[in-house]
Write a protein that holds these residues in place. Structure first.
Motif, PDB file in Angstrom:
ATOM      1  N   GLY A  35       0.707  -1.420   0.061  1.00 52.51           N
ATOM      2  CA  GLY A  35       0.018   0.153  -0.059  1.00 52.51           C
ATOM      3  C   GLY A  35       0.822   1.445  -0.013  1.00 52.51           C
ATOM      4  O   GLY A  35       0.467   2.477   0.484  1.00 52.51           O
ATOM      5  N   VAL A  36       1.807   1.296  -0.623  1.00 50.63           N
ATOM      6  CA  VAL A  36       2.941   2.349  -0.685  1.00 50.63           C
ATOM      7  C   VAL A  36       2.995   2.929  -2.013  1.00 50.63           C
ATOM      8  O   VAL A  36       2.349   2.106  -3.070  1.00 50.63           O
ATOM      9  N   GLY A  37       3.336   4.084  -2.288  1.00 49.86           N
ATOM     10  CA  GLY A  37       3.510   4.733  -3.873  1.00 49.86           C
ATOM     11  C   GLY A  37       4.760   4.146  -4.388  1.00 49.86           C
ATOM     12  O   GLY A  37       5.629   3.905  -3.693  1.00 49.86           O
ATOM     13  N   THR A  38       4.821   4.471  -5.826  1.00 49.59           N
ATOM     14  CA  THR A  38       6.016   4.080  -6.574  1.00 49.59           C
ATOM     15  C   THR A  38       5.931   5.188  -7.849  1.00 49.59           C
ATOM     16  O   THR A  38       4.916   5.407  -8.267  1.00 49.59           O
ATOM     17  N   SER A  39       6.773   5.845  -7.822  1.00 51.13           N
ATOM     18  CA  SER A  39       6.813   6.773  -8.776  1.00 51.13           C
ATOM     19  C   SER A  39       8.149   6.719 -10.004  1.00 51.13           C
ATOM     20  O   SER A  39       9.301   6.090  -9.625  1.00 51.13           O
ATOM     21  N   VAL A  40       8.036   7.156 -11.226  1.00 48.91           N
ATOM     22  CA  VAL A  40       9.115   7.069 -12.082  1.00 48.91           C
ATOM     23  C   VAL A  40       9.311   8.668 -12.556  1.00 48.91           C
ATOM     24  O   VAL A  40       8.018   9.202 -12.811  1.00 48.91           O
ATOM     25  N   GLY A  42       8.449   3.003  -3.327  1.00 42.50           N
ATOM     26  CA  GLY A  42       8.100   3.560  -2.237  1.00 42.50           C
ATOM     27  C   GLY A  42       8.087   5.053  -2.165  1.00 42.50           C
ATOM     28  O   GLY A  42       7.829   5.642  -0.960  1.00 42.50           O
ATOM     29  N   THR A  43       7.816   5.671  -3.277  1.00 38.49           N
ATOM     30  CA  THR A  43       7.962   7.138  -3.408  1.00 38.49           C
ATOM     31  C   THR A  43       6.836   7.934  -3.703  1.00 38.49           C
ATOM     32  O   THR A  43       6.267   7.551  -4.800  1.00 38.49           O
ATOM     33  N   ALA A  44       6.046   8.681  -3.009  1.00 38.15           N
ATOM     34  CA  ALA A  44       4.816   9.250  -3.353  1.00 38.15           C
ATOM     35  C   ALA A  44       4.858  10.180  -4.525  1.00 38.15           C
ATOM     36  O   ALA A  44       6.307  10.589  -4.621  1.00 38.15           O
TER      37      ALA A  44
END
Length: 370
Positions: free
Chosen positions: A169-174, A229-231
């Motif tokens: 339930g964590v974010g993933t960013s590119v 794991g990055t919003a």
């Protein structure tokens, strides 16, 4: 002899060393040591050694202890070095221990020379095949010129990150970063030099990333970062810092001072609804291209206004120091209003009689026209 593979024989018995050397000479160039400690020093210093044949029981350092040092070494060439242990009375327990420690082969003293040669030849052939396989795998994963990951590998990293996001339930960013007017840079200095400039900035970017982030190629003059794991909001903040750092940097290329800018596209889950890791990277790439088409030197993250963001006074001064006046002009009105309180204080303390009312009127007038 210089072209033959180099083998190190380690045994405290001169007779055993001479016997093994006799079997190998003509096929291998042999070096001998009489104890494990001396053998270890030789292995560290002599990069030409391609295999070790060691006795089990020796003074100073046993065969087991030498094997342990080799396999736990920080030197990759030693970690994968073919290592044969020789014993006169080996037991199944000893064989199991040697296998657990990473021994390549285990032979009994007195075995024929032909058998030793066959085993050694097979080990070196296997090692060579493994090295070729690793080299091929690295070529698929990493670009040989820059050492950065390939786009395909970034997709795999992004897929793993998305799987982790779904479970926890964590974010993933590119983020996808591209140099504005990269084609013109290539025409001006040549494609090879343009790629070198891009790779130089990519290495700078790599130094500012977390260990868990992955940086790789996305296209010509374009790079992508996968941040597990990055919003999305945090990734946008980082992207803007990168963009501003590139904006004020100056490079000396063929005796000329060169300034470049980048446009960055950012995408992330769960904010963006995508079907796959490839789709997430493509979305960030699309936003990068939209940022370029909107004038460049900006960050797009979906729903972000196309107008250039207001910059800080500190960043404006950095740009002016770098002779980037044109980059400051779009922000002049906002910066002027920020400076008015300081100008009023200076006018009061220094008795300058500055036309403050006129300055404020002109700034408001410009803002109204926009």
């Amino acid at each position: 002899m210089a072209d033959l593979p180099h083998v190190l024989i380690v045994d405290d018995s001169r007779v055993v060393r001479a016997s093994l050397s006799q079997h190998l000479r003509g096929n291998y160039e042999v070096r001998e040591e009489s104890d494990g400690e001396a053998a270890w020093q030789t292995l560290v210093l002599d990069h030409s050694i391609q295999a070790v044949i060691s006795d089990l029981q020796m003074p100073k350092l046993t065969g087991y202890e030498l094997l342990e040092r080799v396999r736990t070494s920080k030197l990759r060439r030693l970690q994968q070095l073919p290592f044969i242990l020789v014993s006169g009375e080996e037991t199944e327990e000893e064989r199991a221990k040697a296998k657990a420690m990473g021994v390549s082969d285990f032979i009994t003293k007195g075995v024929g020379g032909a058998e030793i040669l066959v085993r050694l030849n097979n080990l070196l052939a296997l090692t060579s095949a493994q090295e070729n396989l690793d080299a091929g795998r690295e070529a698929m994963v990493q670009d040989p010129a820059s050492g950065l990951y390939s786009r395909k590998y970034l997709e795999l990293q992004a897929a793993q990150a998305l799987s982790h996001s779904a479970r926890h339930g964590v974010g993933t960013s590119v983020m996808v970063l591209g140099f504005d007017d990269f084609a013109e840079l290539g025409e001006r200095f040549g494609e090879a030099v343009a790629e070198q400039i891009a790779n130089r900035f990519a290495k700078m970017l790599a130094g500012k990333m977390r260990q868990e982030d992955s940086l790789g190629h996305f296209g010509a003059g374009q790079f992508a970062v996968v941040s597990p794991g990055t919003a999305l909001s945090f990734c946008v903040t980082f992207a803007d810092r990168v963009r501003q750092a590139v904006e004020v940097a100056r490079l000396s290329v063929q005796g000329q001072s060169v300034g470049v800018t980048v446009s960055i596209g950012v995408a992330g889950v769960p904010v963006d609804h995508v079907a796959s890791a490839a789709s997430l990277l493509d979305l960030a790439g699309q936003r990068m291209r939209e940022a370029m088409q909107s004038g460049g030197n900006r960050t797009g993250a979906g729903g972000t206004a196309a107008a250039t963001r207001t910059i800080s006074l500190h960043h404006a001064l950095e740009l002016l120091t770098a002779n980037r006046t044109q980059a400051v002009l779009p922000h002049l009105d906002a910066l002027g209003k920020q400076l008015l309180p300081l100008l009023k204080l200076m006018d009061q303390e220094l008795g300058l009689a500055l036309p403050l009312a006129e300055i404020e009127h002109r700034l408001n007038e410009r803002a109204m026209k926009k």
